[in-house]
Design a protein around this motif. Structure first.
Motif, PDB file in Angstrom:
ATOM      1  N   ARG A  17       0.853  -1.189   0.000  1.00 61.80           N
ATOM      2  CA  ARG A  17       0.000   0.000   0.000  1.00 61.80           C
ATOM      3  C   ARG A  17       0.886   1.234   0.000  1.00 61.80           C
ATOM      4  N   LEU A  18       0.688   2.106  -0.966  1.00 59.39           N
ATOM      5  CA  LEU A  18       1.428   3.354  -1.057  1.00 59.39           C
ATOM      6  C   LEU A  18       0.648   4.323  -1.928  1.00 59.39           C
ATOM      7  N   PRO A  19       1.015   5.595  -1.905  1.00 59.58           N
ATOM      8  CA  PRO A  19       0.286   6.544  -2.758  1.00 59.58           C
ATOM      9  C   PRO A  19       0.607   6.266  -4.232  1.00 59.58           C
ATOM     10  N   LEU A  20      -0.427   6.107  -5.031  1.00 62.92           N
ATOM     11  CA  LEU A  20      -0.259   5.885  -6.469  1.00 62.92           C
ATOM     12  C   LEU A  20      -0.891   7.063  -7.211  1.00 62.92           C
ATOM     13  N   ARG A  21      -0.260   7.453  -8.277  1.00 61.30           N
ATOM     14  CA  ARG A  21      -0.814   8.529  -9.100  1.00 61.30           C
ATOM     15  C   ARG A  21      -1.583   7.921 -10.265  1.00 61.30           C
ATOM     16  N   HIS A  22      -2.826   8.305 -10.396  1.00 59.03           N
ATOM     17  CA  HIS A  22      -3.655   7.931 -11.539  1.00 59.03           C
ATOM     18  C   HIS A  22      -3.987   6.439 -11.606  1.00 59.03           C
ATOM     19  N   LEU A  23      -3.712   5.679 -10.564  1.00 56.97           N
ATOM     20  CA  LEU A  23      -4.024   4.250 -10.537  1.00 56.97           C
ATOM     21  C   LEU A  23      -4.592   3.875  -9.173  1.00 56.97           C
ATOM     22  N   SER A  24      -5.466   2.892  -9.182  1.00 55.40           N
ATOM     23  CA  SER A  24      -5.933   2.323  -7.916  1.00 55.40           C
ATOM     24  C   SER A  24      -5.036   1.171  -7.502  1.00 55.40           C
TER      25      SER A  24
END
Length: 128
Positions: A17-24
């Motif tokens: 789990r980590l911050p993703l840009r433009h993706l779930s």
């Protein structure tokens, strides 16, 4: 109710789990990454989607037709048709029905979009 977390635990699949840009979420064929900002319902739906990719041996971005089939199979796995027919005629909004079924509105829409002719006929019969 399908529990994708149990599958990852049983098979030893690492979920990051980590911050993703433009993706779930996404997978490299061995691990799954999920955006840390997803709700529990969004994470369950995304994880199921990525598990289907893993089961099919996908390890990178897929063409739209493949992605559509994965979305359809995700929806079928998470939303049994009996759960939809049980709510036929209930007057629930799509948001409320999705919440009741423990999925996102998109997964619910995918399930309805990919319903078979027999399933649609059953829904019409039950809802009338």
């Amino acid at each position: 109710m399908f529990d994708p977390w149990a599958i990852t635990h049983e098979r030893g699949i690492e979920v990051i789990r980590l911050p993703l840009r433009h993706l779930s979420g996404y997978t490299d064929g061995r691990r799954i990454w999920l955006d840390q900002h997803l709700t529990a319902t969004e994470a369950r739906c995304t994880l199921t989607h990525e598990l289907i990719h893993l089961a099919r041996g996908h390890d990178q971005h897929q063409p739209p037709a493949v992605e559509d089939r994965v979305r359809a199979d995700t929806a079928r796995l998470l939303v049994p048709w009996a759960a939809i027919t049980a709510h036929a005629g209930s007057q629930l909004s799509p948001w409320h029905l999705a919440h009741e079924l423990g999925v996102t509105e998109r997964v619910l829409a995918d399930r309805l979009q990919h319903a078979s002719a027999a399933e649609i006929a059953e829904l019409r019969r039950v809802g009338s």
